[in-house]
Design a protein around this motif. Structure first.
Motif, PDB file in Angstrom:
ATOM      1  N   THR A 196       0.833  -1.193   0.000  1.00 53.72           N
ATOM      2  CA  THR A 196       0.000   0.000   0.000  1.00 53.72           C
ATOM      3  C   THR A 196       0.873   1.251   0.000  1.00 53.72           C
ATOM      4  OG1 THR A 196      -1.757  -1.152   1.140  1.00 53.72           O
ATOM      5  CG2 THR A 196      -1.760   1.243   1.294  1.00 53.72           C
ATOM      6  N   GLU A 225      -7.255   0.742  -0.588  1.00 60.65           N
ATOM      7  CA  GLU A 225      -7.682  -0.477   0.101  1.00 60.65           C
ATOM      8  C   GLU A 225      -8.759  -0.196   1.148  1.00 60.65           C
ATOM      9  OE1 GLU A 225      -4.801  -2.540   2.588  1.00 60.65           O
ATOM     10  OE2 GLU A 225      -3.833  -0.649   3.048  1.00 60.65           O
ATOM     11  N   ASP A 269      -5.866  -1.774  -4.972  1.00 62.85           N
ATOM     12  CA  ASP A 269      -5.340  -2.225  -3.686  1.00 62.85           C
ATOM     13  C   ASP A 269      -6.407  -3.041  -2.980  1.00 62.85           C
ATOM     14  OD1 ASP A 269      -3.868  -2.592  -1.439  1.00 62.85           O
ATOM     15  OD2 ASP A 269      -3.454  -0.471  -1.078  1.00 62.85           O
ATOM     16  N   GLU A 270      -6.170  -4.314  -2.849  1.00 62.05           N
ATOM     17  CA  GLU A 270      -7.124  -5.223  -2.202  1.00 62.05           C
ATOM     18  C   GLU A 270      -8.536  -5.008  -2.739  1.00 62.05           C
ATOM     19  OE1 GLU A 270      -5.875  -7.388  -0.322  1.00 62.05           O
ATOM     20  OE2 GLU A 270      -4.113  -6.572   0.677  1.00 62.05           O
TER      21      GLU A 270
HETATM   22 MG   LIG Z   1      -2.264  -2.706   1.878  1.00 55.59          MG
END
Ligand SMILES: [Mg+2]
Ligand SMILES: Nc1ncnc2c1ncn2[C@@H]1O[C@H](COP(=O)(O)OP(=O)(O)OP(=O)(O)O)[C@@H](O)[C@H]1O
Ligand SMILES: Nc1ncnc2c1ncn2[C@@H]1O[C@H](COP(=O)(O)OP(=O)(O)OP(=O)(O)O)[C@@H](O)[C@H]1O
Ligand SMILES: [Mg+2]
Lengths: 502, 282, 310, 343
Positions: A296, A338, A423-424
């Motif tokens: 991240t 995320e 992100d995720e």
């Molecule tokens: Mg992350």
């Protein structure tokens, strides 16, 4: 086997507004056992334990502790009943010191009781030493890293002297050394007759540690087994309800020109250093690693949220300095963050507003709002991405997680980016929406977009990526080809095995 | 106000009374404009701000409303008469003279005011300073401190003034909460008699200190008479009994008053001291 | 050292002011006037202690000035009716506590923002009192002054009481569980809930507490002179909030302590007498106060910014 | 769409509409109880046109400050310094005109520039140092007022402004009080800014979720700066109107106005936590307070008690509490209901 289980849950139901997180779960825990709880993201594991710790009241069902049915459980009464918990999101007080945090979680009783700081400190140090954590007891928690905070959580649970200890993904951000210490602690607890509920996504831990395992799927228990009676494949099948390999759509695109080229990029403030890789048009570049590996942070560097201070970034062969998100957007970089609820969508604003948020200058020339254009754009995306919602005016907060994710994605697709960082993207998203998101990502890659896919879901990264970068400790440890063996990826992430081939 | 009520009763007129609790020019304008639309017959005003209020008063005159001012005057063209009991100059000079008398025209003194910006306070302070420069070269004004119309703050300020200026001989408070505040400070500092207190105020708030000898004199225009006279003048004006060129004016039981130009003269400000303060209760 | 940077920097600023006074106006340090000045600030200190708690709990109470006035007038009226001090004191604290309870109920019970709730109660109480008293002073019986003691006895008692309260509360905030609950709630209400603390109740009690302290402070103030002015306490809220914040209590809750608040109060309370002693004109006072507040927060901001970078 | 009907219903029950009903009720009440015929047979009191104009005239300055505060509060900020800045700008305006001998328009432009600088000071401290707005503006609240006093020594009052300038504050133009036109202009401009431009959209976004705004690539600091600078500019404008209305510029101008303005904004339905709220709500809030205040001053009972000031303060406070409670009541009821069901 002891006569009455330590903890028994009967037909437990929990709804959050419209969301049914638990739909009648039965579960039991005996003294002196480690009972693993397994399930996909959003299966309801955390919710289950929150009802046990009194953090949330169950909507219906019964909680029986040591043979006695308890109702109206609160965190205080749960603690008095000998229940201790390590929450997945550390529930620590950032402004208070480690000692105080541990004390607040351990000390029950009168509000006017005197606090003995020396004893508290001694105790805190003792607990930290027991799990082998080298943390200054007087440090403020806000200054600790994520893994350190996790260790403090563990120390709290350990010190409670509880009969029931619950651990929600305790190893998520720990290094291997710390993990081994934790395992020793868990075994010690089991030896002294404590019942442990252990939640983890890592199957090997479960085989190493647990006695029994219960699998949750979509808020329902799909079975409890003794660990000796079941193998990894069987567990996975229980968890997802089908074979893993099938879920990921095949890659249809071939990689084109290099879109993004990262050379020795680092950022001191965020702990990223010397990262080098390329991403090509039409390629999905996966980023794997354990939680806290710095993925991240790398994305935030590329998106200008914490600008790089060393190295260089080239976009389409041209050197660029990305100093702010506005700047990144202008360069055609998009980042789906995320933390969906805090950064991805503004929950109180309508879907349409969320979708046009990153393209104000384009869709609203001269800063004047054009509601018609906005609405039709929103409707288009709602149709394209199959967002389930009441309409473009519905607030973002009214959507389910997966649909929120689609809104967040739509916002960035609307910018017509050259590089998309996800992100995720499927964290806490249900299976159906998950595969839809996967299909969308594939389609985008096919249309020539360069995609960086950050995911902690190992099968997902492996299944979706053309190449996989593995991160650890803020640097890129290895670049592996797509469809690599999960063990190789994991080994690279842990930094144990020899470096994988680039 | 009491005097005004009495006059209103005697004359059988309805009296509206409104005064902002805090002295504020903007508010006063709003009140006057309110009265204009209410269509009253006479407006009597103690101007908070000369120029500011005058616009409103001219408007009132245009609407056929008679205007008298009392206590503090507006621009002359904005009213018919000014019931003049004490001009700012009169008050300023009066206070300064009284201070000089108590100190034998020699020594340091300080002023406690309500706020640095309040119009009437500024005005009085200006005249005090003028009188000082003109007549009392051996006296020295060492400080002017505001007390925000708070007695407690006046007390703190007076305490600080005394310790900062060991030769301070007198505190002159030109706002009414300031007088008892300063007196209490003097008393607590054990400087009764050494530091004298005078100021503008009401008898009831100061009786105790006057008797104890902390406060030497409290100066007040006799509000009872002022109100009484103002109402009489207003009513007479409305009935057309009071002509612009009149030389005297007879107001009920108070008898006759001299008119100089367009000022109806009430007389000198009233000084309360040990001898007379018990005769008043307001 | 780093942890107490803010408190120490306020103390340093205070030290600088005192040093300046010692050099240019040593008359400031005469015992008797100094005692008087400190006594005058004693009630403010009591309210500031309460305000520090409220702000640590991530709330704010701007109605304390009005509460102070209401308690002062009511206590004065009771005293004038012949109630003895031993009854008036608890009555005033109780009245303050119940006014605080109204705020607490609205804030904790209905989850309304405290700044708006207390803005509303501030206006309502103040205007209600104006309506009721029309600015008229209340005369108190003589035996109330200085709690029935001699003047210096009374002054020492009041100062002593305020200090005792500060020390007890300051220590309690660190060494008694309830104090840590306040920090916990101010830091993160949800985490507090998970740790078995009831944030709503803590918030409610904190408002009651500041109310009671305000009631107490009102008594500490009215015994210092024989008359009660209904306007007394006007503007108290800003003074106290500024002092607490200058002293390093974070407006976002959870950080700071009473010692800092005390130092902040001393610093701000010094400004006015210092100006008098240094013979600086009064019209600089507000500007200097504003500058002190800004300097304190800017110093803190610069430091925390540096820290987050490093 | 199927949701059309409830939405329509919800709109009729929206905060702004409820406030409008209150305003109308207030107005009618005062119209019938506060209007009388005096001895000369002239209709006087609340019901007269002059009265309405006075209400308008008296609410212009506080209304402007409320308009200035609406975007600020939308971003979840606050500005306590607007009243003090009004005072400072009034002084500077007087100084530019009187002491520096500049013409009125030039002095006005300079004063507005100073307002912008004042706002920029707030903005700089809030954005670059990430300090809480409440504290920063508490400091500048004191600082600006203090500067005004220091510049004038508290004493200097600028008066004798030319008729042509006083026209702005004391006369009528095209039927309405002159300053009302200016107020209207600012109101429309702020309304458009907040409701019809991407700026307003960003204010809300920042108010709801500063993190979300940053991650969406919105220029958060620039928008915040804009909001505070704008507040400074509008405060300066209010200072000029104030000066024109009273014909004097003094260091105490606008004392306490910030509280009225905040009250009006919050009463108008803008959440102090940021994000939601509207400019028309603010205008209704200002109107509700102004009508209440002026109406009470017309009631014979209140006049005899000499309690207009106190009563209006009291009722404003009560109205504010009522509005707040009303705004959370539905939420509370809905959280209570599911709890009752299983029992
Ligand atoms: Mg992350
Ligand atoms: N406070 C909440 N409000 C609304 N929905 C919630 C809340 N907490 C959890 N949910 C929903 O309940 C479901 C179960 O969530 P839970 O956190 O229990 O999953 P989990 O099994 O712990 O997943 P993970 O492995 O990601 O931790 C999810 O769909 C989630 O979105
Ligand atoms: N300078 C730093 N000092 C200490 N800790 C830091 C620093 N920078 C980042 N961290 C911590 O290190 C971790 C890096 O996490 P990051 O979010 O980048 O990991 P990730 O691989 O994306 O994992 P995930 O997103 O799955 O949590 C974070 O928990 C962050 O709090
Ligand atoms: Mg979970």
């Amino acid at each position: 086997m002891p006569p009455a289980p330590l903890l028994e849950l009967r037909r437990l139901v929990k709804s959050y507004g419209g969301v049914r997180a638990l739909r009648g779960v039965d579960f039991n825990l005996h003294a002196g056992e480690v009972h693993a709880l397994l399930g996909e993201n959003g299966a309801g594991k955390s919710t289950l334990i929150k009802t046990v710790t009194g953090a949330h009241a169950p909507s219906s069902g019964e909680i029986v502790i040591a043979g006695e049915s308890v109702s109206g459980l609160t965190p205080t009464t749960a603690r008095a009943l000998g229940i201790a918990c390590i929450y997945q999101q550390p529930a620590l007080f950032p402004d208070l010191t480690v000692v105080e945090n541990i004390a607040l979680r351990l000390e029950a009783g009168a509000t006017l009781r005197r606090l003995d700081w020396r004893a508290r400190k001694v105790r805190a140090m003792e607990l930290l030493a027991r799990i082998g954590a080298a943390i200054a007891p007087d440090a403020e928690v806000r200054s600790l890293s994520m893994p350190e905070q996790q260790l403090v959580e563990i120390a709290c649970a350990l010190g409670a002297g509880a009969r029931i200890v619950i651990m929600d993904e305790p190893t998520a951000s720990l290094t291997q050394k710390e993990q081994h210490l934790l395992f020793a602690v868990v075994r010690e607890l089991r030896g002294s007759g404590v019942g442990v509920i252990y939640i983890s996504h890592r199957l090997e831990e479960i085989f190493a540690l647990a006695d029994r395992v219960t699998v949750l799927r979509d808020g329902e228990s799909v079975g409890t087994h003794a660990v000796g009676d079941i193998n990894e494949a069987g567990l996975i099948k229980l968890m997802v309800g089908r074979e893993v390999a099938q879920i990921y759509p095949a890659s249809e695109s071939s990689a084109g020109e290099v879109v993004l080229s990262v050379r020795e990029v680092g950022c001191r403030a965020s702990g990223v250093h010397a990262v080098t890789f390329d991403v090509r048009a039409g390629e999905v570049f996966g980023l794997s690693g354990l939680v806290g590996a710095g993925r991240t942070e790398l994305a935030r560097v590329l998106f200008g949220l914490t600008p790089a201070d060393t190295g260089e970034i080239l976009l389409n062969g041209e050197r660029v300095a990305i100093s702010s998100p506005q700047n990144a957007v202008a360069h055609g970089i998009a980042y789906v963050p995320e933390d969906r609820r805090r950064h991805g969508v503004v929950l109180d604003l309508p879907i349409a507003h969320n979708m046009t948020m990153a393209i104000h200058p384009r869709i609203f020339p001269g800063a004047w709002l054009r509601f018609g254009a906005e609405r039709s754009l929103a409707l288009e995306f709602i149709r394209d991405l199959a967002v389930k919602c009441a309409g473009p005016d519905a607030p973002g907060g009214s959507l389910s997680g997966g649909n929120q994710q689609k809104v967040s994605l739509a916002r960035w697709l609307a910018t017509k980016p050259k590089l998309l960082i996800l992100d995720e993207p499927t964290q806490g998203v249900d299976v159906g929406a998950k595969s839809e998101i996967h299909r969308i990502v594939r389609r985008l890659a096919k249309d020539g977009l360069a995609v960086i896919l950050i995911s902690s879901d190992l099968p997902e990264v492996i299944g979706m990526s053309d190449r996989i970068g593995v991160m650890g400790g803020g640097s890129l440890r290895a670049i592996l080809p797509g469809k690599s063996d999960p063990h190789v990826v994991m080994a690279a992430a842990l930094g144990t095995a020899e470096k994988g081939a680039a | 106000k009491a005097g005004a009520d009495k006059a209103a009763k005697e004359l059988g007129v309805e009296l509206l009374f409104d005064g902002p609790t805090d002295s504020n020019a903007a508010k006063q304008n709003e009140i006057v404009e309110n009265w204009i639309t209410l269509g009253v017959d006479v407006i009597a005003v103690a101007a908070e701000n000369k120029e500011g209020i005058s616009t409103a008063l001219r408007k009132a005159q245009k609407a056929g409303i008679k205007v008298v001012t009392y206590d503090a005057d507006s621009m002359p063209d904005a009213r018919s008469f000014f019931v003049n009991q004490a001009t700012p100059q009169g008050i300023g000079y009066g206070l300064m003279d009284e201070a000089a008398r108590l100190l034998n025209s020699e020594g340091e003194f300080a002023i406690i005011t309500a706020s640095l910006t309040a119009a009437n306070q500024r005005e009085w302070q200006k005249h005090i300073e003028a009188r000082l420069a003109e007549k009392y070269p051996k006296m020295k004004l060492v400080a002017v401190r505001p007390c925000d119309d708070l007695k407690d703050k006046a007390q703190s300020e007076a305490t600080a003034l005394m310790s900062a200026n060991p030769n301070l001989k007198l505190i002159l408070a030109i706002c009414s909460p300031g007088v008892p505040g300063a007196a209490e400070a003097v008393k607590q500092a054990g400087k009764t008699g050494k530091v004298k207190v005078i100021g503008l105020g009401l008898p009831n708030e100061n009786k105790r200190y006057v008797h104890e000898g902390v406060t030497d004199s409290v100066i007040l225009w006799n509000t009872g008479d002022l109100g009484y006279l103002t109402i009489y003048a207003g009513v007479a004006l409305a009935k057309g009994e009071l002509k612009p060129d009149a030389k005297t004016f007879k107001a009920g039981k108070l008898g006759s008053f001299e008119i100089i130009g367009d000022n109806i003269m009430l007389g000198k400000p009233f000084i309360f001291n040990k001898g007379n303060i018990d005769q008043f209760d307001f | 050292m780093k942890k107490y940077f803010r408190e120490l920097s306020v103390v340093a600023a205070l030290g600088a002011v005192l040093l300046g006074l010692a050099m240019f106006a040593p008359a400031f340090f005469q015992p008797q006037p100094l005692l008087s000045l400190v006594t005058r600030e004693a009630p403010t200190l009591v309210v500031a202690c309460g305000m520090a708690l409220v702000i640590i709990a991530r709330q704010i109470d701007i109605s304390v000035g009005s509460q102070f006035s209401v308690c002062s007038v009511c206590a004065g009226l009771l005293a004038a009716r012949g109630w003895p001090l031993v009854l008036v004191l608890p009555a005033s604290a109780l009245l303050g506590a119940s006014l605080g309870a109204i705020n607490g109920l609205l804030v904790a019970g209905l989850r309304l923002p405290s700044i708006v709730v207390t803005l509303a109660t501030m206006v309502t109480l103040r205007q209600g009192l104006n309506l009721f008293r029309q600015g008229e002073f209340v005369n108190m019986p003589d035996k109330f002054q200085w709690l029935g003691l001699s003047q210096s006895g009374g002054q020492w008692t009041l100062v002593g009481a305020a200090f005792a309260l500060l020390i007890v509360l300051g220590l309690a905030m660190r060494h008694v569980a309830a104090g840590r609950f306040v920090y916990a709630v101010g830091t993160d209400a949800e985490a507090a809930r998970l740790a078995g603390i009831r944030p709503g109740r803590v918030t409610f009690l904190v408002f009651i507490f500041i109310g009671a302290l305000t009631g107490l402070a009102a008594i500490m103030n009215i015994v210092q002179s024989p008359q009660v002015q209904p306007l007394s306490g006007a503007g108290l809220e800003l003074k106290v909030i500024a002092a607490v914040v200058v002293g390093g209590v974070a407006i976002s809750g959870g950080r700071g302590n009473l010692w800092g608040a005390f130092a902040g109060l001393l610093l701000l309370a010094c400004v006015s007498p210092a100006l008098t002693h240094l013979h600086i004109e009064a019209y600089w006072e507000k500007a200097i106060q504003g500058a002190i507040i800004l300097l304190a927060v800017v110093a803190d901001g610069v430091r925390s910014r540096k820290e987050s970078r490093g | 769409m199927s949701t059309d009907k409830p939405a329509w219903k919800a709109r009729l029950l929206s905060h702004e509409m409820l406030l409008l009903y209150v305003l109308i009720a207030e107005w009618l009440f005062f119209y019938f109880t506060g209007t009388t015929t005096n001895r000369r047979g002239v209709i006087v009191g609340f019901g007269t046109i002059d009265r309405q104009f006075d209400i308008l005239r008296h609410s212009c300055e506080i209304g402007l400050l409320a308009l200035a505060l609406t975007p600020v509060i939308l971003t979840a900020g606050i500005d306590l310094s607007v009243g003090s800045l009004l005072g400072l700008c009034a002084i500077l305006f007087g100084k530019f005109w009187h002491d520096a001998g500049l013409s009125i328009p030039v002095a006005a432009v300079l004063a507005i520039g100073c307002g912008a600088i004042g706002g920029a000071i707030n903005a700089a401290l809030i954005t670059t140092l990430r300090l809480p707005p409440l504290i920063v503006t508490l400091g500048t609240y004191s600082l600006f007022r203090g500067l005004a006093e220091a510049i004038t020594h508290g004493a200097v009052t600028y008066t004798d402004f030319p008729e042509s300038f006083l026209f702005l504050g004391q006369e009528r133009w095209l039927g309405l009080p002159t300053q009302a036109w200016l107020f209207l202009l600012v109101a429309v401009a702020v309304w458009l800014l907040v409701h019809r431009t991407t700026f307003g959209r960003s204010f809300r976004t920042i108010g709801f979720s500063p993190g979300g705004a940053r991650y969406a690539g919105l220029p958060v600091n620039r928008r915040l700066a804009l909001v505070y600078v704008l507040a400074g500019i509008i405060s300066a404008l209010a200072a000029i109107i104030y000066t024109a209305r009273l014909g004097q510029a003094k260091a105490d101008a606008g004392t306490g106005y910030e509280l009225f303005a905040i009250t009006a904004v919050v009463l108008g339905g803008t959440s102090i936590f940021g994000g939601s709220g509207s400019v028309h709500g603010t205008l209704l809030g200002v109107a509700a307070i102004a009508v209440l205040k002026n109406g009470l001053a017309c009631l014979p009972v209140v006049m005899r008690m000499n309690a207009a000031e106190e009563m209006s303060g009291l009722l404003t406070g009560a109205l504010l509490l009522l509005a707040l409670t009303g705004s959370v009541l539905p939420k509370i009821l809905s959280t209570l209901r599911p709890r009752r069901q299983p029992a």
